[in-house]
Design an enzyme around this catalytic site. Structure first.
Site, PDB file in Angstrom:
ATOM      1  N   TRP A 188       0.847  -1.197   0.000  1.00  0.00           N
ATOM      2  CA  TRP A 188       0.000   0.000   0.000  1.00  0.00           C
ATOM      3  C   TRP A 188       0.881   1.245   0.000  1.00  0.00           C
ATOM      4  O   TRP A 188       1.886   1.323   0.722  1.00  0.00           O
ATOM      5  CB  TRP A 188      -0.894  -0.033   1.240  1.00  0.00           C
ATOM      6  N   ASP A 269      -1.194  -5.623   9.065  1.00  0.00           N
ATOM      7  CA  ASP A 269      -2.166  -4.594   8.668  1.00  0.00           C
ATOM      8  C   ASP A 269      -3.418  -5.323   8.169  1.00  0.00           C
ATOM      9  O   ASP A 269      -3.373  -6.039   7.177  1.00  0.00           O
ATOM     10  CB  ASP A 269      -1.563  -3.731   7.560  1.00  0.00           C
ATOM     11  N   LYS A 305     -13.755  -0.295   5.413  1.00  0.00           N
ATOM     12  CA  LYS A 305     -14.301  -1.143   4.357  1.00  0.00           C
ATOM     13  C   LYS A 305     -15.394  -2.067   4.876  1.00  0.00           C
ATOM     14  O   LYS A 305     -16.479  -2.131   4.304  1.00  0.00           O
ATOM     15  CB  LYS A 305     -13.179  -1.986   3.731  1.00  0.00           C
TER      16      LYS A 305
END
Length: 456
Positions: A188, A269, A305
């Site tokens: 990311w 993560d 999300k």
């Protein structure tokens, strides 16, 4: 009334020097009209702020930063007047009509909270205690030995980025054996800046195989064996961003074994629990395997999300420790860091999450809804491949259905991505990553036609 500290003092002092006969109003009653009369003594008929210029700039050395990649994709999309245009750059879930989706369970929880007439007082430094307990159980498992033995500390963070940053700040202060954080290649885009800002160096280990558009198991395991002992290893717990490529359970076990042998410190993560496969336990496999294997490690998790709470900024940072006493010491230091960073976290989003997780009927409803989101993403992957076959493509697109989560590395090259935008009004990042959430039943055939057109 405009007050220009030093300049005003100089003007008034000059006036006092020029005329001792001028009568000034008391300081507490000084008005703009008074100032105009005083400045008139110096030849000015009225106060003119436009005449004052800065002597020099403090920020002349500041360079213009590069534009955000995703923002650039969106800007190009917005300028396009083609009614068939598609934006596949933004990492936010959309329903099959291409609209933002508010989960009904979240809406119900919010309604309950509003009806209670709750106040808006500050949260404690570490956040809402009920929220912290609920999200720790979600990540680690209700029956986790870590939970039973109280050898963890969870603090409420500001979504994924904020939670990662608090963890990075803590590690920067107390993890002194190695100052390099190793992340998968690619990772990311915010990972490197977060750790760099915390004072770490960044390096990478092999992860993605460009030839297969899948997991580079041999490269990953080989690189991890070469990472200096007692280093921090960043891992994506599920739905790897940006590739959508995850290790299998057996591959996760191998990664865990190497971390034990090399005394590597895992930092997981987890932004997509439940959103990847539709199963919160399956998506937490890596986290729970690391618990099973006896690791001490860190987790940063976001609820943007899987609960659609993008703008509420809800997340947590969790440290799995070797003992309850160690966890308490770490908690005390985390609170000291947070107090200086942002004092305490936001309130409303955390209330929503804890209400959903701690209310049995709402939790059951949420689990159904998050599976529904995951299933829509999975079905769109299948439809992309099916439509490519209908177009006559002879290439293998199996990697699209093998990958998981919101993002997909299509394997498209930069020049093909450029053609998609110019010739078909389809916008994505130059590395060929698409947000599958932007694909709908209405536009999937157009997407497949365009992909075949630029790859045949």
């Amino acid at each position: 009334c405009v007050c220009i500290g030093g300049v005003l003092t100089a003007v008034v002092s000059s006036i006092l020097f020029i005329s001792k006969d001028v009568s000034f109003p008391p300081r507490q009653t000084l008005t703009m009209n008074s100032l105009r009369k005083m400045t008139g003594l110096l030849g000015g008929s009225a106060y003119r702020p436009a005449l004052i210029r800065p002597i020099s700039s403090w920020w002349s050395q500041v360079e213009m930063g590069p534009p955000d990649v995703i923002l650039g994709v969106t800007e190009a999309f917005l300028k396009d007047d083609n009614p068939k245009k598609i934006n596949l750059g933004v990492g936010a879930y959309r329903d099959d009509q291409g609209k933002p989706y508010i989960l009904p369970s979240v809406k119900k929880a919010e309604g309950q909270l509003i009806s209670q007439g709750l106040n808006h007082e500050y949260l404690p430094i570490g956040g809402d205690a009920e929220f912290c307990k609920a999200v720790a159980k979600l990540a680690l498992g209700d029956d986790s030995p870590v939970i039973r033995e109280n050898r963890y500390i969870t603090i409420q963070g500001i979504s994924g980025t904020g939670s990662l940053s608090v963890g990075a700040a803590f590690l920067s202060k107390f993890f002194q054996t190695n100052r390099t954080v190793w992340s998968p290649s690619p990772t990311w885009g915010n990972h490197f800046p977060i750790f760099r800002l915390a004072g770490f160096e960044n390096d990478s280990y092999s992860y993605y195989d460009k030839t297969t558009c899948g997991f580079d198991e041999a490269g990953c395991l080989n690189d991890l064996m070469k990472v200096p002992e007692k280093s921090i290893i960043l891992l994506h717990a599920c739905a790897h961003n940006p590739t959508g490529v995850d290790p299998s359970p057996e591959q996760w076990k191998k990664i865990s074994d190497i971390c034990k042998k090399r005394q590597l410190y895992p930092y997981l993560d987890m932004a997509y629990q439940g959103f990847a496969s539709g199963d919160i336990n399956k998506d937490a496999f890596a986290v729970r395997q690391f618990v099973k294997d006896g690791h001490s490690f860190s987790i940063a998790q976001s609820f943007a999300k899987n609960m659609g709470l993008y703008g509420q900024r809800v997340g947590h940072f969790t440290l799995v420790c070797s003992s309850e006493e160690e966890a308490k010491r770490c908690e005390s230091q985390l609170k000291i860091l947070i107090r200086a960073l942002y004092s305490n976290p936001p309130l409303h989003g955390a209330r929503i999450v804890k209400t959903v997780l701690n209310t049995p009927d709402l939790r059951a409803q949420w689990l159904t809804e998050v599976k529904g989101m995951a299933d829509r993403i999975i079905s769109m992957r299948t439809k992309i491949v099916d439509n490519l076959k209908k177009e006559g493509s002879t290439r293998s697109w199996q990697h699209i259905t093998d990958q998981i989560g919101m993002f997909c590395f299509t394997g498209l090259q930069p020049e093909q991505v450029e053609k998609l935008a110019k010739e078909h009004s389809i916008y994505l990042t130059k590395d060929g990553r698409i947000s599958v959430a932007g694909v709908t039943s209405a536009n999937v055939s157009h997407l497949a036609h365009a992909m075949h057109s630029v790859t045949k």
